[in-house]
Design an enzyme around this catalytic site. Sequence first.
Site, short mmCIF file in Angstrom:
data_model
loop_
_atom_site.label_atom_id
_atom_site.label_comp_id
_atom_site.label_asym_id
_atom_site.label_seq_id
_atom_site.Cartn_x
_atom_site.Cartn_y
_atom_site.Cartn_z
N SER A 71 -13.55 -14.02 29.17
CA SER A 71 -14.86 -13.38 29.03
C SER A 71 -15.82 -13.68 30.17
CB SER A 71 -15.51 -13.78 27.70
OG SER A 71 -14.88 -13.11 26.63
N LYS A 74 -16.73 -10.72 32.21
CA LYS A 74 -17.72 -9.76 31.75
C LYS A 74 -18.98 -9.76 32.63
CE LYS A 74 -16.07 -10.12 26.99
NZ LYS A 74 -16.32 -10.64 25.62
N TYR A 196 -9.95 -3.44 30.78
CA TYR A 196 -10.54 -4.59 30.09
C TYR A 196 -9.56 -5.76 30.03
CZ TYR A 196 -12.44 -7.46 26.34
OH TYR A 196 -12.90 -8.51 25.61
N TYR A 248 -21.25 -16.88 22.74
CA TYR A 248 -20.80 -16.45 21.42
C TYR A 248 -21.86 -16.81 20.37
CZ TYR A 248 -16.36 -16.09 23.95
OH TYR A 248 -15.38 -15.78 24.87
N VAL A 266 -12.55 -17.83 26.41
CA VAL A 266 -11.57 -18.55 25.60
C VAL A 266 -10.46 -19.17 26.44
CG1 VAL A 266 -12.06 -17.25 23.50
CG2 VAL A 266 -10.28 -16.44 25.08
#
Length: 312
Positions: A71, A74, A196, A248, A266
Amino acid sequence: MDWTVKQRFDIEPFLKQLVSEARALPVSGKVADYIPALARVNPEQVGLALATVDGKLYCAGNATVGFSIQSLSKIFGLVMAMNRAGDSLWQRVHMEPSGLPFNSIVQLDYEHGIPRNPFINAGAILIADVLVSHYSASRQALISFIRQLAGCEQIFADDDVFQSERQHGSRNAAMAYLMKSFGNIEADVEKVLAHYFYQCSVNMSCKQLASSLTFLANRGVQPLTEKVVCSRRDAHRVNAILSTSGMYDQSGEFAFTVGLPAKSGVGGGIVAIVPGYGVICAWSPRLNNFGNSCLGMHMITGIAEQLGLSVY
């Protein structure tokens, strides 16, 4: 601790001390096992890096070992999408904390296919759609962007992780098709998902990540090259969303205790932006219940407290 004191502080021995302390802590958390390629990573590794806006780079532990950024990717995708789509982007994805797990389908359905923010999975898939729609070879554009920022051509996506992501990405696919049903995905869904999964599979080290993201600590300008990566306003916006939604469901606690814009993944990596000063990147694969690196949280908290880095 003000800027002049930070300059005099002997940072590298302190980082090495933090890594040693982290390794001595009781074992806590576990590696992400829902993606088999991540479950095979050596959980004992601990890396820490700090890149400052005046061009200094400090490393400790396994800071040069590559890992799956997941992530953290992103951030790169969002900056590219903001540069291409402009303010119209925010009609398709919002900038609010979700208050629900990062892969919630219920919230996405209730809110008519508009993701709460770009850092939950649905939001990042929407960003992938923007990139696929604006670039004829979006994956190559993304990796080229990352390589330029890191100043390294030897950055790649890990094919084992990529294939593992594709084979275990049913929930992400469900979110993509749900957004498509609401008209908020424009490109072919399978191409969007491939982009993605590819970006999540990019492999980088703490050293490379800290160096590549210093533009967010420097009002959108990459310090070493003086290249304008994004506008000052967009750097502000990215940092703002990182502050509210980057960690998160632990984002509020992180802001409360550490006080820095940050993003976790993660794969065990965490990056924290210190506007006007630099970027911290910590890595250790074992995750807490929120999906954040246990030892990474410990080390970044230690740096922020010692150097007085909170933005609040």
